[in-house]
Design a protein around this motif. Structure first.
Motif, PDB file in Angstrom:
ATOM      1  N   LEU A  33       0.840  -1.188   0.000  1.00 26.08           N
ATOM      2  CA  LEU A  33       0.000   0.000   0.000  1.00 26.08           C
ATOM      3  C   LEU A  33       0.880   1.243   0.000  1.00 26.08           C
ATOM      4  CD1 LEU A  33      -2.541  -1.098   2.748  1.00 26.08           C
ATOM      5  CD2 LEU A  33      -2.840  -1.213   0.276  1.00 26.08           C
ATOM      6  N   ILE A  34       0.378   2.301  -0.600  1.00 22.94           N
ATOM      7  CA  ILE A  34       1.058   3.584  -0.535  1.00 22.94           C
ATOM      8  C   ILE A  34       0.153   4.545   0.219  1.00 22.94           C
ATOM      9  CG2 ILE A  34       2.456   3.293  -2.594  1.00 22.94           C
ATOM     10  CD1 ILE A  34       0.419   4.953  -4.122  1.00 22.94           C
ATOM     11  N   GLU A  35       0.767   5.440   0.962  1.00 23.36           N
ATOM     12  CA  GLU A  35       0.005   6.441   1.699  1.00 23.36           C
ATOM     13  C   GLU A  35       0.027   7.745   0.913  1.00 23.36           C
ATOM     14  OE1 GLU A  35       0.246   8.871   5.874  1.00 23.36           O
ATOM     15  OE2 GLU A  35       1.019   6.828   5.820  1.00 23.36           O
ATOM     16  N   ILE A  36      -1.157   8.246   0.596  1.00 19.76           N
ATOM     17  CA  ILE A  36      -1.297   9.515  -0.110  1.00 19.76           C
ATOM     18  C   ILE A  36      -1.821  10.525   0.908  1.00 19.76           C
ATOM     19  CG2 ILE A  36      -2.412  10.720  -2.016  1.00 19.76           C
ATOM     20  CD1 ILE A  36      -0.538   8.495  -2.966  1.00 19.76           C
ATOM     21  N   PRO A  37      -0.962  11.444   1.380  1.00 19.36           N
ATOM     22  CA  PRO A  37      -1.341  12.342   2.469  1.00 19.36           C
ATOM     23  C   PRO A  37      -2.416  13.365   2.110  1.00 19.36           C
ATOM     24  CG  PRO A  37       0.827  12.920   1.641  1.00 19.36           C
ATOM     25  CD  PRO A  37       0.403  11.662   0.939  1.00 19.36           C
ATOM     26  N   ARG A  38      -2.510  13.744   0.834  1.00 22.14           N
ATOM     27  CA  ARG A  38      -3.540  14.703   0.425  1.00 22.14           C
ATOM     28  C   ARG A  38      -3.830  14.511  -1.063  1.00 22.14           C
ATOM     29  NH1 ARG A  38       1.123  18.030   1.450  1.00 22.14           N
ATOM     30  NH2 ARG A  38       1.977  18.776  -0.505  1.00 22.14           N
ATOM     31  N   SER A  39      -4.976  14.977  -1.489  1.00 25.58           N
ATOM     32  CA  SER A  39      -5.339  14.833  -2.890  1.00 25.58           C
ATOM     33  C   SER A  39      -4.470  15.746  -3.748  1.00 25.58           C
ATOM     34  CB  SER A  39      -6.820  15.156  -3.094  1.00 25.58           C
ATOM     35  OG  SER A  39      -7.069  16.502  -2.752  1.00 25.58           O
ATOM     36  N   GLY A  40      -4.305  15.372  -4.983  1.00 27.95           N
ATOM     37  CA  GLY A  40      -3.482  16.146  -5.900  1.00 27.95           C
ATOM     38  C   GLY A  40      -2.910  15.257  -6.975  1.00 27.95           C
TER      39      GLY A  40
END
Length: 76
Positions: A47-54
């Motif tokens: 899994l990868i963690e995406i801290p905020r949309s963009g």
């Protein structure tokens, strides 16, 4: 993440070795440094963690082929 090692070019079928790795870091200058004798392949799953949309850019650097899939879609 889970790393599945295969003693062939295509990462299909039963893996030769499965182990947990903290990160993808695969760089070997000499054949003797590699985890398996060539040809081989490694399939990393995790899994990868995406801290905020963009927008995010993913890239690979390899001399003999690599791919990146996210949610079963080829992105690199």
């Amino acid at each position: 993440m889970l790393a599945k090692y295969f003693k062939k070019i295509s990462p299909v079928g039963e893996p030769y070795r499965i182990k947990t790795e903290d990160r993808i870091d695969f760089h070997y200058d000499l054949e003797e440094e590699k985890p398996l004798k060539s040809p081989f392949s490694i399939l990393w799953e995790g899994l990868i963690e995406i801290p905020r949309s963009g927008k995010y850019m993913f890239a690979t650097e390899s001399g003999d082929g690599s791919w990146v899939f996210i949610d079963n879609k080829l992105v690199v």
